[in-house]
Design an enzyme around this catalytic site. Structure first.
Site, short mmCIF file in Angstrom:
data_model
loop_
_atom_site.label_atom_id
_atom_site.label_comp_id
_atom_site.label_asym_id
_atom_site.label_seq_id
_atom_site.Cartn_x
_atom_site.Cartn_y
_atom_site.Cartn_z
N ASP A 30 0.97 -1.40 0.04
CA ASP A 30 0.02 -0.02 0.10
C ASP A 30 0.83 1.50 0.02
O ASP A 30 1.79 1.31 0.71
CB ASP A 30 -0.95 -0.03 1.22
CG ASP A 30 -2.01 0.93 1.20
OD1 ASP A 30 -3.18 0.78 0.92
OD2 ASP A 30 -1.74 2.25 1.16
N ILE A 31 0.50 2.10 -0.93
CA ILE A 31 1.45 3.47 -1.06
C ILE A 31 1.11 4.26 0.31
O ILE A 31 2.23 5.10 0.39
CB ILE A 31 0.74 4.28 -2.32
CG1 ILE A 31 1.83 5.26 -2.81
CG2 ILE A 31 -0.35 5.25 -1.92
CD1 ILE A 31 1.66 5.66 -4.14
N HIS A 100 -10.51 -4.93 -3.65
CA HIS A 100 -9.27 -5.08 -3.11
C HIS A 100 -9.09 -5.61 -1.71
O HIS A 100 -10.19 -5.32 -0.89
CB HIS A 100 -8.29 -4.14 -3.26
CG HIS A 100 -8.94 -2.74 -2.77
ND1 HIS A 100 -9.71 -1.84 -3.36
CD2 HIS A 100 -8.69 -2.14 -1.54
CE1 HIS A 100 -10.09 -0.85 -2.59
NE2 HIS A 100 -9.35 -0.87 -1.59
N HIS A 102 -7.19 -5.59 1.98
CA HIS A 102 -6.14 -4.99 2.59
C HIS A 102 -5.45 -6.23 3.72
O HIS A 102 -6.31 -7.07 4.17
CB HIS A 102 -6.44 -3.71 3.60
CG HIS A 102 -7.09 -2.79 2.81
ND1 HIS A 102 -6.47 -1.45 2.82
CD2 HIS A 102 -8.28 -2.46 2.19
CE1 HIS A 102 -6.93 -0.73 1.99
NE2 HIS A 102 -8.17 -1.16 1.71
#
Ligand code: AMP
Ligand code: ZN
Length: 114
Positions: A30-31, A100, A102
């Site tokens: 994750d960015i 998505h 996480h």
């Protein structure tokens, strides 16, 4: 999907730090991580949200779960534990319109579930 950021990552058109790649699932860092381990798992073909995981998606759902287990091992949180989260729609806090999951870990996560 032309304007989908996660499709672009899958296609290699924008960079990502890939953690795991399978036939149907890609996992990348994750960015803007909210935990020491924060990986995003996506189906490689565009699926908008959990609400698009209707009939005939069982194999893909299983692939994502299996990939999460592999990522947990790769990131070294298989023993310490982790949390899997799928946000869906506006109230669920889904910001990116490509399904998505996480994977969060590397610290004791709070009990808050929203
Ligand atoms: P959500 O709120 O469930 O839609 O979460 C979207 C997640 O995608 C957020 O945690 C973002 O930090 C992450 N994200 C957005 N753009 C990128 C990107 N280019 N590379 C990696 N992660 C991203
Ligand atoms: Zn997409």
């Amino acid at each position: 999907m032309d304007e989908c950021i996660f499709c672009k990552i899958v296609e290699g058109k924008i960079p990502a730090s890939v953690v795991y790649e399978g036939e149907t699932v890609l996992a990348f860092e994750d960015i803007q991580p909210t935990a020491p381990v924060h990986v995003i798992l996506v189906p490689k073909r565009h699926v908008g949200s959990m609400m698009d995981m209707g009939d005939g998606q069982r194999e893909l759902a299983a692939d994502i779960m299996e990939a999460a287990v592999k990522v947990a091992r790769l990131k070294g949180v298989d023993e310490t534990g982790f949390r899997l989260v799928i946000n869906c729609g506006p109230d669920g806090g889904q910001l990116v319109g490509h399904l998505h999951m996480h994977l969060l870990g590397g610290r004791k996560l709070t009990d808050g579930m929203g």
